[in-house]
Write a protein that holds these residues in place. Structure first.
Motif, mmCIF file in Angstrom:
data_model
loop_
_atom_site.group_PDB
_atom_site.id
_atom_site.type_symbol
_atom_site.label_atom_id
_atom_site.label_comp_id
_atom_site.label_asym_id
_atom_site.label_seq_id
_atom_site.Cartn_x
_atom_site.Cartn_y
_atom_site.Cartn_z
ATOM 1 N N UNK A 168 0.784 -1.228 0.000
ATOM 2 C CA UNK A 168 0.000 0.000 0.000
ATOM 3 C C UNK A 168 0.813 1.273 0.000
ATOM 4 N N UNK A 169 2.076 1.186 -0.405
ATOM 5 C CA UNK A 169 2.920 2.372 -0.441
ATOM 6 C C UNK A 169 2.448 3.356 -1.506
ATOM 7 N N UNK A 170 2.702 4.656 -1.239
ATOM 8 C CA UNK A 170 2.423 5.708 -2.214
ATOM 9 C C UNK A 170 3.565 5.874 -3.204
ATOM 10 N N UNK A 171 4.770 5.479 -2.820
ATOM 11 C CA UNK A 171 5.919 5.676 -3.680
ATOM 12 C C UNK A 171 7.116 4.905 -3.171
ATOM 13 N N UNK A 172 8.251 5.153 -3.832
ATOM 14 C CA UNK A 172 9.505 4.464 -3.535
ATOM 15 C C UNK A 172 10.582 5.489 -3.232
ATOM 16 N N UNK A 173 11.386 5.190 -2.212
ATOM 17 C CA UNK A 173 12.620 5.950 -1.982
ATOM 18 C C UNK A 173 13.786 5.062 -2.412
ATOM 19 N N UNK A 174 14.628 5.611 -3.256
ATOM 20 C CA UNK A 174 15.776 4.906 -3.816
ATOM 21 C C UNK A 174 17.049 5.563 -3.299
ATOM 22 N N UNK A 175 18.035 4.771 -2.904
ATOM 23 C CA UNK A 175 19.315 5.338 -2.462
ATOM 24 C C UNK A 175 20.325 5.227 -3.595
ATOM 25 N N UNK A 176 20.876 6.389 -4.000
ATOM 26 C CA UNK A 176 21.889 6.375 -5.062
ATOM 27 C C UNK A 176 23.229 6.941 -4.592
ATOM 28 N N UNK A 177 23.350 7.221 -3.291
ATOM 29 C CA UNK A 177 24.654 7.574 -2.716
ATOM 30 C C UNK A 177 24.654 7.131 -1.270
ATOM 31 N N UNK A 178 25.814 7.199 -0.642
ATOM 32 C CA UNK A 178 25.896 6.963 0.787
ATOM 33 C C UNK A 178 25.260 8.107 1.559
ATOM 34 N N UNK A 179 25.326 8.013 2.887
ATOM 35 C CA UNK A 179 24.661 9.015 3.717
ATOM 36 C C UNK A 179 25.461 9.413 4.928
ATOM 37 N N UNK A 180 24.837 10.215 5.785
ATOM 38 C CA UNK A 180 25.505 10.819 6.940
ATOM 39 C C UNK A 180 25.351 9.968 8.192
ATOM 40 N N UNK A 181 24.126 9.606 8.539
ATOM 41 C CA UNK A 181 23.880 8.931 9.804
ATOM 42 C C UNK A 181 24.066 7.413 9.717
ATOM 43 N N UNK A 182 24.128 6.847 8.519
ATOM 44 C CA UNK A 182 24.347 5.410 8.375
ATOM 45 C C UNK A 182 25.748 5.054 8.864
ATOM 46 N N UNK A 183 25.859 3.873 9.473
ATOM 47 C CA UNK A 183 27.060 3.484 10.227
ATOM 48 C C UNK A 183 28.114 2.907 9.286
#
Length: 394
Positions: A168-183
């Protein structure tokens, strides 16, 4: 319900004093007022935050550790924190929220609020499609067995998009780079190959879902843009040629300004690793994003609010900050937080016009002239879905 003779900024421009009528859940009339009243007040559309994370600690005081709280708190309790965050945002004038790392918990909140079981804002939910050892996967320590879904290879990516659609999701979030808070992550790390990104975008669009791409690095932004995502989240290291392309395509960008500054400055509890990554981004961000705004990039309100690093209710301060960092004038910043943000996620709100949803903020001041008037202490009343949810109507 009605407000007579109140100055209106309607989501695009100042309309002067109007007589405004509405019912749950629809604005029914906006007509020029015969008599001007409430001269020190105004009414605006409810704000739209296109990038939040509802499930996070919502209690008082210093939040617990960001990484371990989700691992040591039951899902039942997490849902209640999410409801508290949504309602706090609503009471502070943010009447539409898009959660960009949702699952069944946020979908449950959306349904409960839509059904009127609890008062709450409008919610959209996007499920994350991320790779093993990607930005989304690295919020969980390596040895911990309970992990969020990942997908590797084009076929698995398509299947996860379909799984989220079934949920039932409205959309998708896709990761195309690394991030700040991820370990153990790096901002410049590639997340996904072009074939995997192409599969995600193709499958999501085939199922009628928008794709929002988390991208800090220039390479991450570039591949997302070239493969046709519908929005860029963060967009921190946006080069001039990318800004020109995004401006020409009118692709919305949520710059998430306050959270990266708070992490970089150590104003919120974070690891040394996260602080160093954020500081590296912020050191070059301001010039690049101001350049992008000058080139016509379509910036919209997106805070990354999660209760740990940016509080729900800080959205108004983010809009003010957009004028300082991006160089937007007051009206452009307000449009970015109302009509343009609503249009970017396909929600029938963000404007005070007959037929749209009745989400309103009654405020002291003239924020389209003095953006600093857009402050929580100036809120007189908030109307969400046609009902007063904070303060009192004049």
């Amino acid at each position: 319900m009605r407000l007579d003779g109140i100055p209106l900024w309607d989501g695009t421009e100042f309309r002067g004093p109007v007589d405004l009528t509405w019912e749950p859940d629809r604005i029914t009339g906006v007509t020029p007022a015969a008599t001007a009243r409430h001269g020190d007040l105004c009414v605006l559309p409810g704000l739209v935050d296109t990038h939040v994370h509802l499930v996070g600690y919502a209690g008082p005081g210093t939040p617990p550790d960001f990484a371990t709280w989700p691992l040591t708190t039951t899902r039942d309790e997490q849902v209640l924190h999410g409801a508290a965050h949504a309602q706090r945002a609503m009471r502070h004038g943010v009447t539409t929220l898009r959660d960009l790392a949702g699952d069944e918990a946020q979908i449950a909140l959306r349904r409960v609020f839509d059904a009127g079981v609890l008062p709450g804002p409008r919610i959209q939910v996007h499920g994350v499609v991320g790779m093993t050892a990607g930005h989304n996967d690295l919020f969980v320590p390596p040895a911990f067995p309970i992990r969020k879904p990942t997908a590797d290879g084009p076929d698995e990516c398509r299947k996860l998009v379909r799984t989220w659609a079934r949920a039932g999701m409205d959309g998708i979030k896709l990761t195309t780079s690394g991030g700040v808070l991820s370990i153990g992550d790096k901002n410049v790390w590639r997340n996904y190959t072009r074939d995997e990104i192409k599969a995600v975008v193709d499958e999501a669009h085939a199922l009628g879902m928008l794709v929002a791409s988390h991208a800090h690095s220039e390479d991450g932004i570039r591949v997302a843009v070239e493969e046709g995502v519908d929005s860029i989240e963060h967009g921190t290291l946006m080069s001039k040629d990318l800004a020109e392309t995004l401006a020409a395509r009118r692709t919305p960008v949520a710059p998430t300004l306050l959270i990266n500054e708070a992490i970089a400055d150590g104003r919120v509890p974070v690891t040394d690793e996260a602080r160093a990554k954020a500081a590296e981004l912020v050191a070059t961000r301001d010039v690049l994003l101001a350049q992008a705004a000058a080139l016509g990039v379509r910036f919209v309100l997106g805070t990354d609010a999660n209760g740990h690093h940016v509080r729900f209710g800080d959205q108004l301060a983010e809009v003010v900050h957009m004028t300082r960092i991006l160089g937007l004038d007051a009206e452009s910043a307000l449009r970015a937080a109302t009509s343009d943000a609503a249009d970017s996620i396909g929600m029938p709100v963000g404007r005070v016009t007959p037929g749209l949803g009745a989400d309103l903020v009654v405020l002291r001041g003239r924020p389209w002239e003095r953006i600093e008037d857009l402050a929580t202490e100036n809120i007189v009343a908030v109307v969400s879905r046609g009902r007063v949810v904070a303060g009192r109507l004049p």
